[in-house]
Design a protein around this motif. Structure first.
Motif, mmCIF file in Angstrom:
data_model
loop_
_atom_site.group_PDB
_atom_site.id
_atom_site.type_symbol
_atom_site.label_atom_id
_atom_site.label_comp_id
_atom_site.label_asym_id
_atom_site.label_seq_id
_atom_site.Cartn_x
_atom_site.Cartn_y
_atom_site.Cartn_z
ATOM 1 N N ARG A 108 1.108 -6.567 1.393
ATOM 2 C CA ARG A 108 2.519 -6.760 1.062
ATOM 3 C C ARG A 108 3.294 -7.133 2.324
ATOM 4 O O ARG A 108 2.877 -6.822 3.439
ATOM 5 C CB ARG A 108 3.113 -5.515 0.417
ATOM 6 C CG ARG A 108 3.346 -4.342 1.361
ATOM 7 C CD ARG A 108 3.852 -3.139 0.577
ATOM 8 N NE ARG A 108 4.222 -2.029 1.458
ATOM 9 C CZ ARG A 108 4.596 -0.833 1.022
ATOM 10 N NH1 ARG A 108 4.636 -0.577 -0.293
ATOM 11 N NH2 ARG A 108 4.937 0.115 1.871
ATOM 12 N N GLN A 109 4.403 -7.813 2.095
ATOM 13 C CA GLN A 109 5.278 -8.186 3.204
ATOM 14 C C GLN A 109 6.721 -8.009 2.781
ATOM 15 O O GLN A 109 7.184 -8.663 1.837
ATOM 16 C CB GLN A 109 5.025 -9.627 3.637
ATOM 17 C CG GLN A 109 5.789 -10.025 4.890
ATOM 18 C CD GLN A 109 5.294 -11.328 5.474
ATOM 19 O OE1 GLN A 109 4.678 -12.155 4.799
ATOM 20 N NE2 GLN A 109 5.562 -11.535 6.763
ATOM 21 N N ALA A 110 7.400 -7.120 3.473
ATOM 22 C CA ALA A 110 8.821 -6.898 3.243
ATOM 23 C C ALA A 110 9.620 -7.807 4.167
ATOM 24 O O ALA A 110 9.118 -8.237 5.216
ATOM 25 C CB ALA A 110 9.165 -5.433 3.499
ATOM 26 N N PRO A 111 10.870 -8.096 3.825
ATOM 27 C CA PRO A 111 11.693 -8.975 4.673
ATOM 28 C C PRO A 111 11.773 -8.438 6.099
ATOM 29 O O PRO A 111 12.033 -7.250 6.327
ATOM 30 C CB PRO A 111 13.059 -8.929 3.990
ATOM 31 C CG PRO A 111 12.750 -8.624 2.572
ATOM 32 C CD PRO A 111 11.568 -7.690 2.600
ATOM 33 N N GLY A 112 11.522 -9.326 7.056
ATOM 34 C CA GLY A 112 11.622 -8.948 8.452
ATOM 35 C C GLY A 112 10.470 -8.126 8.985
ATOM 36 O O GLY A 112 10.508 -7.672 10.129
ATOM 37 N N ARG A 113 9.439 -7.934 8.170
ATOM 38 C CA ARG A 113 8.315 -7.119 8.598
ATOM 39 C C ARG A 113 7.020 -7.920 8.510
ATOM 40 O O ARG A 113 6.921 -8.919 7.803
ATOM 41 C CB ARG A 113 8.211 -5.857 7.744
ATOM 42 C CG ARG A 113 9.457 -4.992 7.797
ATOM 43 C CD ARG A 113 9.230 -3.653 7.182
ATOM 44 N NE ARG A 113 8.218 -2.878 7.925
ATOM 45 C CZ ARG A 113 7.906 -1.629 7.631
ATOM 46 N NH1 ARG A 113 8.497 -1.013 6.629
ATOM 47 N NH2 ARG A 113 7.000 -0.986 8.342
ATOM 48 N N GLN A 114 6.000 -7.434 9.206
ATOM 49 C CA GLN A 114 4.700 -8.092 9.148
ATOM 50 C C GLN A 114 3.989 -7.748 7.850
ATOM 51 O O GLN A 114 4.231 -6.713 7.236
ATOM 52 C CB GLN A 114 3.845 -7.639 10.337
ATOM 53 C CG GLN A 114 4.312 -8.179 11.676
ATOM 54 C CD GLN A 114 3.311 -7.912 12.788
ATOM 55 O OE1 GLN A 114 2.535 -6.955 12.729
ATOM 56 N NE2 GLN A 114 3.313 -8.758 13.798
ATOM 57 N N ARG A 115 3.101 -8.640 7.448
ATOM 58 C CA ARG A 115 2.289 -8.387 6.272
ATOM 59 C C ARG A 115 1.341 -7.225 6.580
ATOM 60 O O ARG A 115 0.760 -7.153 7.658
ATOM 61 C CB ARG A 115 1.501 -9.635 5.908
ATOM 62 C CG ARG A 115 0.964 -9.671 4.512
ATOM 63 C CD ARG A 115 0.449 -11.056 4.149
ATOM 64 N NE ARG A 115 1.514 -12.053 4.101
ATOM 65 C CZ ARG A 115 1.336 -13.287 3.641
ATOM 66 N NH1 ARG A 115 0.160 -13.667 3.189
ATOM 67 N NH2 ARG A 115 2.343 -14.131 3.633
ATOM 68 N N GLU A 116 1.205 -6.309 5.611
ATOM 69 C CA GLU A 116 0.384 -5.128 5.846
ATOM 70 C C GLU A 116 -0.553 -4.877 4.683
ATOM 71 O O GLU A 116 -0.235 -5.189 3.531
ATOM 72 C CB GLU A 116 1.283 -3.890 6.059
ATOM 73 C CG GLU A 116 2.216 -3.578 4.912
ATOM 74 C CD GLU A 116 3.182 -2.450 5.229
ATOM 75 O OE1 GLU A 116 3.105 -1.859 6.332
ATOM 76 O OE2 GLU A 116 4.027 -2.145 4.354
ATOM 77 N N LEU A 117 -1.708 -4.298 5.018
ATOM 78 C CA LEU A 117 -2.707 -3.974 4.009
ATOM 79 C C LEU A 117 -2.236 -2.790 3.172
ATOM 80 O O LEU A 117 -1.809 -1.769 3.703
ATOM 81 C CB LEU A 117 -4.038 -3.651 4.678
ATOM 82 C CG LEU A 117 -5.178 -3.209 3.768
ATOM 83 C CD1 LEU A 117 -5.594 -4.321 2.822
ATOM 84 C CD2 LEU A 117 -6.371 -2.749 4.604
ATOM 85 N N VAL A 118 -2.349 -2.948 1.861
ATOM 86 C CA VAL A 118 -1.988 -1.883 0.930
ATOM 87 C C VAL A 118 -3.239 -1.170 0.415
ATOM 88 O O VAL A 118 -3.322 0.056 0.445
ATOM 89 C CB VAL A 118 -1.185 -2.445 -0.248
ATOM 90 C CG1 VAL A 118 -0.924 -1.357 -1.289
ATOM 91 C CG2 VAL A 118 0.121 -3.067 0.238
#
Length: 116
Positions: free
Chosen positions: A38-48
């Motif tokens: 997932r990737q939230a605005p202003g953040r890096q993509r992260e493993l869920v």
């Protein structure tokens, strides 16, 4: 050609639930683990979450443990992410990812918004 297509996102209230799906075309689905990021605005993509090829083992990021469940149906070339007890901080674009020996494949993403 390998393609990943996510669906199931939407707007949900805090505490609610959603189920995301990712359909994988091509002949590699049953051969490699599959991941949700997932990737939230202003953040890096992260493993869920990640699931092995036979579905016997799953890994979860700490921030979704006991709330999200990853599963797969190899007959349908589909991986799922069941999300419950959703929080506003779960708001993000959710992506399906699969890696073979040479390439990394991503879907186009599906937006999940948790808001009252």
């Amino acid at each position: 050609q390998v393609q990943l297509v996510e669906s199931g996102g939407g707007l949900v209230q805090p505490g609610g639930s959603l189920r995301l799906s990712c359909v994988v075309s091509g002949n590699i689905f049953n051969r490699y683990p599959t991941n949700w990021y997932r990737q939230a605005p202003g953040r890096q993509r992260e493993l869920v979450a990640r699931i092995t090829t036979d579905g016997s083992t799953a890994y979860y990021a700490d921030f979704v443990k006991d709330r999200f469940t990853i599963s797969r149906d190899n007959a349908k070339n589909t991986v799922y992410l069941e999300m419950s007890s959703l929080k506003p901080e779960d708001t993000a674009v959710y992506y399906c990812r699969l890696d073979d020996l040479y390439y990394t494949y991503w879907g186009q993403g599906t937006q999940v918004t948790v808001s009252s």
